[in-house]
Scaffold this motif. Structure first.
Motif, PDB file in Angstrom:
ATOM      1  N   PRO A   3      -1.169  60.488 -74.306  1.00 28.16           N
ATOM      2  CA  PRO A   3      -0.098  59.499 -74.121  1.00 28.16           C
ATOM      3  C   PRO A   3      -0.633  58.089 -74.292  1.00 28.16           C
ATOM      4  O   PRO A   3      -1.829  57.828 -74.090  1.00 28.16           O
ATOM      5  CB  PRO A   3       0.353  59.746 -72.677  1.00 28.16           C
ATOM      6  CG  PRO A   3      -0.831  60.345 -72.008  1.00 28.16           C
ATOM      7  CD  PRO A   3      -1.536  61.162 -73.050  1.00 28.16           C
ATOM      8  N   PRO A   4       0.230  57.142 -74.671  1.00 29.26           N
ATOM      9  CA  PRO A   4      -0.201  55.740 -74.730  1.00 29.26           C
ATOM     10  C   PRO A   4      -0.722  55.299 -73.362  1.00 29.26           C
ATOM     11  O   PRO A   4      -0.209  55.704 -72.320  1.00 29.26           O
ATOM     12  CB  PRO A   4       1.078  54.988 -75.109  1.00 29.26           C
ATOM     13  CG  PRO A   4       1.963  56.022 -75.738  1.00 29.26           C
ATOM     14  CD  PRO A   4       1.643  57.318 -75.064  1.00 29.26           C
ATOM     15  N   LEU A   5      -1.750  54.447 -73.380  1.00 30.17           N
ATOM     16  CA  LEU A   5      -2.369  53.955 -72.154  1.00 30.17           C
ATOM     17  C   LEU A   5      -2.034  52.481 -71.958  1.00 30.17           C
ATOM     18  O   LEU A   5      -2.170  51.676 -72.879  1.00 30.17           O
ATOM     19  CB  LEU A   5      -3.890  54.142 -72.207  1.00 30.17           C
ATOM     20  CG  LEU A   5      -4.696  53.503 -71.072  1.00 30.17           C
ATOM     21  CD1 LEU A   5      -4.338  54.122 -69.719  1.00 30.17           C
ATOM     22  CD2 LEU A   5      -6.195  53.636 -71.338  1.00 30.17           C
ATOM     23  N   VAL A   6      -1.612  52.146 -70.750  1.00 33.86           N
ATOM     24  CA  VAL A   6      -1.319  50.767 -70.365  1.00 33.86           C
ATOM     25  C   VAL A   6      -2.249  50.383 -69.221  1.00 33.86           C
ATOM     26  O   VAL A   6      -2.382  51.125 -68.239  1.00 33.86           O
ATOM     27  CB  VAL A   6       0.141  50.606 -69.900  1.00 33.86           C
ATOM     28  CG1 VAL A   6       0.409  49.163 -69.476  1.00 33.86           C
ATOM     29  CG2 VAL A   6       1.102  51.035 -70.998  1.00 33.86           C
ATOM     30  N   ILE A   7      -2.899  49.231 -69.338  1.00 37.36           N
ATOM     31  CA  ILE A   7      -3.629  48.633 -68.216  1.00 37.36           C
ATOM     32  C   ILE A   7      -2.707  47.593 -67.598  1.00 37.36           C
ATOM     33  O   ILE A   7      -2.266  46.662 -68.276  1.00 37.36           O
ATOM     34  CB  ILE A   7      -4.942  47.980 -68.668  1.00 37.36           C
ATOM     35  CG1 ILE A   7      -5.858  49.006 -69.346  1.00 37.36           C
ATOM     36  CG2 ILE A   7      -5.651  47.334 -67.483  1.00 37.36           C
ATOM     37  CD1 ILE A   7      -7.102  48.387 -69.987  1.00 37.36           C
ATOM     38  N   VAL A  34      -1.058  55.091 -67.069  1.00 37.82           N
ATOM     39  CA  VAL A  34      -1.160  53.727 -66.556  1.00 37.82           C
ATOM     40  C   VAL A  34      -2.404  53.590 -65.694  1.00 37.82           C
ATOM     41  O   VAL A  34      -2.618  54.385 -64.763  1.00 37.82           O
ATOM     42  CB  VAL A  34       0.075  53.330 -65.734  1.00 37.82           C
ATOM     43  CG1 VAL A  34      -0.019  51.857 -65.317  1.00 37.82           C
ATOM     44  CG2 VAL A  34       1.363  53.570 -66.526  1.00 37.82           C
ATOM     45  N   ALA A  35      -3.219  52.594 -66.009  1.00 41.21           N
ATOM     46  CA  ALA A  35      -4.354  52.215 -65.172  1.00 41.21           C
ATOM     47  C   ALA A  35      -3.936  50.957 -64.417  1.00 41.21           C
ATOM     48  O   ALA A  35      -3.831  49.876 -64.995  1.00 41.21           O
ATOM     49  CB  ALA A  35      -5.591  51.940 -66.029  1.00 41.21           C
ATOM     50  N   ALA A  36      -3.644  51.097 -63.126  1.00 40.27           N
ATOM     51  CA  ALA A  36      -3.106  50.007 -62.315  1.00 40.27           C
ATOM     52  C   ALA A  36      -4.236  49.316 -61.559  1.00 40.27           C
ATOM     53  O   ALA A  36      -4.956  49.954 -60.782  1.00 40.27           O
ATOM     54  CB  ALA A  36      -2.064  50.531 -61.348  1.00 40.27           C
ATOM     55  N   ILE A  37      -4.384  48.014 -61.787  1.00 37.78           N
ATOM     56  CA  ILE A  37      -5.427  47.227 -61.132  1.00 37.78           C
ATOM     57  C   ILE A  37      -4.736  46.184 -60.259  1.00 37.78           C
ATOM     58  O   ILE A  37      -4.036  45.312 -60.775  1.00 37.78           O
ATOM     59  CB  ILE A  37      -6.344  46.546 -62.170  1.00 37.78           C
ATOM     60  CG1 ILE A  37      -6.988  47.607 -63.063  1.00 37.78           C
ATOM     61  CG2 ILE A  37      -7.411  45.706 -61.465  1.00 37.78           C
ATOM     62  CD1 ILE A  37      -7.816  47.024 -64.212  1.00 37.78           C
ATOM     63  N   TRP A  79      -1.650  48.955 -74.559  1.00 46.45           N
ATOM     64  CA  TRP A  79      -1.054  47.761 -73.986  1.00 46.45           C
ATOM     65  C   TRP A  79      -1.833  47.318 -72.759  1.00 46.45           C
ATOM     66  O   TRP A  79      -2.374  48.140 -72.019  1.00 46.45           O
ATOM     67  CB  TRP A  79       0.404  48.011 -73.577  1.00 46.45           C
ATOM     68  CG  TRP A  79       1.365  47.931 -74.718  1.00 46.45           C
ATOM     69  CD1 TRP A  79       1.744  48.945 -75.555  1.00 46.45           C
ATOM     70  CD2 TRP A  79       2.054  46.761 -75.160  1.00 46.45           C
ATOM     71  NE1 TRP A  79       2.633  48.480 -76.491  1.00 46.45           N
ATOM     72  CE2 TRP A  79       2.854  47.142 -76.273  1.00 46.45           C
ATOM     73  CE3 TRP A  79       2.103  45.436 -74.735  1.00 46.45           C
ATOM     74  CZ2 TRP A  79       3.662  46.238 -76.955  1.00 46.45           C
ATOM     75  CZ3 TRP A  79       2.912  44.536 -75.404  1.00 46.45           C
ATOM     76  CH2 TRP A  79       3.684  44.932 -76.493  1.00 46.45           C
ATOM     77  N   LEU A  80      -1.874  46.018 -72.567  1.00 44.94           N
ATOM     78  CA  LEU A  80      -2.383  45.398 -71.350  1.00 44.94           C
ATOM     79  C   LEU A  80      -1.289  44.465 -70.861  1.00 44.94           C
ATOM     80  O   LEU A  80      -0.701  43.709 -71.652  1.00 44.94           O
ATOM     81  CB  LEU A  80      -3.664  44.613 -71.657  1.00 44.94           C
ATOM     82  CG  LEU A  80      -4.179  43.631 -70.606  1.00 44.94           C
ATOM     83  CD1 LEU A  80      -4.584  44.358 -69.333  1.00 44.94           C
ATOM     84  CD2 LEU A  80      -5.363  42.843 -71.170  1.00 44.94           C
ATOM     85  N   MET A  81      -0.967  44.515 -69.579  1.00 40.82           N
ATOM     86  CA  MET A  81       0.029  43.590 -69.037  1.00 40.82           C
ATOM     87  C   MET A  81      -0.503  42.948 -67.764  1.00 40.82           C
ATOM     88  O   MET A  81      -1.252  43.572 -67.004  1.00 40.82           O
ATOM     89  CB  MET A  81       1.366  44.280 -68.790  1.00 40.82           C
ATOM     90  CG  MET A  81       1.357  45.382 -67.773  1.00 40.82           C
ATOM     91  SD  MET A  81       2.979  46.243 -67.637  1.00 40.82           S
ATOM     92  CE  MET A  81       4.069  44.899 -67.181  1.00 40.82           C
ATOM     93  N   THR A  82      -0.136  41.694 -67.558  1.00 40.63           N
ATOM     94  CA  THR A  82      -0.488  40.999 -66.323  1.00 40.63           C
ATOM     95  C   THR A  82       0.775  40.413 -65.717  1.00 40.63           C
ATOM     96  O   THR A  82       1.701  40.007 -66.415  1.00 40.63           O
ATOM     97  CB  THR A  82      -1.506  39.866 -66.553  1.00 40.63           C
ATOM     98  OG1 THR A  82      -0.964  38.884 -67.453  1.00 40.63           O
ATOM     99  CG2 THR A  82      -2.805  40.416 -67.125  1.00 40.63           C
ATOM    100  N   GLY A  83       0.792  40.379 -64.371  1.00 38.34           N
ATOM    101  CA  GLY A  83       1.912  39.813 -63.646  1.00 38.34           C
ATOM    102  C   GLY A  83       1.414  38.864 -62.571  1.00 38.34           C
ATOM    103  O   GLY A  83       0.603  37.981 -62.847  1.00 38.34           O
ATOM    104  N   TYR A  84       1.874  39.047 -61.327  1.00 39.44           N
ATOM    105  CA  TYR A  84       1.482  38.160 -60.240  1.00 39.44           C
ATOM    106  C   TYR A  84      -0.017  38.272 -59.987  1.00 39.44           C
ATOM    107  O   TYR A  84      -0.557  39.371 -59.860  1.00 39.44           O
ATOM    108  CB  TYR A  84       2.262  38.500 -58.967  1.00 39.44           C
ATOM    109  CG  TYR A  84       1.949  37.585 -57.811  1.00 39.44           C
ATOM    110  CD1 TYR A  84       2.474  36.303 -57.767  1.00 39.44           C
ATOM    111  CD2 TYR A  84       1.114  38.000 -56.786  1.00 39.44           C
ATOM    112  CE1 TYR A  84       2.188  35.451 -56.714  1.00 39.44           C
ATOM    113  CE2 TYR A  84       0.820  37.167 -55.719  1.00 39.44           C
ATOM    114  CZ  TYR A  84       1.359  35.882 -55.689  1.00 39.44           C
ATOM    115  OH  TYR A  84       1.059  35.045 -54.644  1.00 39.44           O
ATOM    116  N   ILE A  85      -0.679  37.120 -59.872  1.00 41.56           N
ATOM    117  CA  ILE A  85      -2.137  37.110 -59.762  1.00 41.56           C
ATOM    118  C   ILE A  85      -2.592  36.773 -58.353  1.00 41.56           C
ATOM    119  O   ILE A  85      -3.420  37.475 -57.786  1.00 41.56           O
ATOM    120  CB  ILE A  85      -2.741  36.151 -60.810  1.00 41.56           C
ATOM    121  CG1 ILE A  85      -2.510  36.757 -62.208  1.00 41.56           C
ATOM    122  CG2 ILE A  85      -4.221  35.917 -60.555  1.00 41.56           C
ATOM    123  CD1 ILE A  85      -2.906  35.868 -63.356  1.00 41.56           C
TER     124      ILE A  85
END
Length: 278
Positions: A3-7, A34-37, A79-85
């Motif tokens: 499957p597609p991988l998203v960080i 999904v790799a959730a950090i 894909w890589l996505m960033t949100g609240y830091i």
């Protein structure tokens, strides 16, 4: 097939659905890995009388990023996505990580959700962190999803109409060929009782109105961004991704309103079934 991988690098809460706690389940249900950090770990959103937890200490956050790189996640991710830091130090580390990921994997696409404020509360992150987002993260972004407050803050351009949106989009220093999705737009000529998502990209501008619901809950933008990535990672085009994200976000909000929930609700059977068809 793999499957597609998203960080996904953003906040996490124990109670409720914001950040990764809003975005990860929809992406997984749509068939993504999904790799959730986490950037922060809180007990709940700040609108409750008490708030427990804290931003991740920079050394711990850096160690998690190193572990992700040791497992080869940047090279494998689609894909890589960033949100609240949450803190300036974590912001700097996030920017360094995004740059390393894109250098290691030229096919990686990066969505930046510049979570920094809204019309009601105004700017709710440190000004220095907002500068990191503007100067370091957005120039790496292939796709960004600011609300109109964030877009106006980042560009100094008040948002009243399509000309203002076009001017603001031109002032964002995003990656070549990038697209901008301005969310929650209420423009001078928007249909009554509607919000719009406006796509600004190399092919021009398109407007996507959706009925405004009498429900405002934390995590709506995080859910919307996760749904965008879910569609795009499954090979859908950007218009489909935006309109589907609007529909499913509205469904989650409407269900929350019907049952009187204070949080976005992801457990409605119709919502879950729709994720399987992305």
């Amino acid at each position: 097939m793999t499957p597609p991988l998203v960080i996904s690098v953003q906040s996490q809460v124990v109670h409720g659905h914001v950040g990764n706690s809003a975005a990860v389940f929809p992406m997984q249900a749509a068939g993504l890995a999904v790799a959730a950090i986490p950037t922060v770990i809180f007990s709940n959103t700040p609108d409750y009388p008490t708030l427990r937890g804290a931003p991740l200490p920079p050394d711990l956050f850096a160690d998690l990023l190193l572990g992700a790189e040791e497992r080869g996640l940047p090279q494998r991710a689609d894909w890589l996505m960033t949100g609240y830091i949450g803190s300036v130090e974590v912001g700097r580390l996030t920017a360094d990580f995004v740059a390393r990921c894109k250098a290691a994997n030229p096919r990686l696409r990066y969505l930046c959700d510049p979570v920094m404020g809204d019309d009601g509360p105004g700017l709710y992150v440190p000004a220095e962190l907002a500068r990191i987002i503007a100067d370091r993260l957005l120039p790496l972004a292939d796709l960004a999803t600011p609300n109109t407050f964030e877009l106006g803050f980042l560009t100094g351009q008040p948002i009243r109409d399509m000309d203002d949106l076009q001017a603001a989009g031109a002032r964002l220093r995003m990656a070549p060929g990038a697209s901008l999705i301005a969310t929650g737009c209420v423009l001078e000529d928007s249909p009554a009782d509607h919000l719009e998502s406006v796509i600004l990209g190399p092919a021009g501008a398109t407007r996507h109105p959706t009925r405004r619901l009498p429900v405002a809950l934390p995590g709506t933008g995080d859910l919307f961004a996760g749904l965008i990535v879910a569609s795009l990672a499954k090979g859908r085009d950007l218009t489909f991704a935006v309109e589907t994200a609007q529909d499913l976000t509205s469904a989650a909000l409407a269900h929350a309103g019907r049952i009187g929930a204070r949080e976005v609700v992801l457990s409605d059977p119709g919502f879950r079934a729709a994720l399987l068809t992305l």
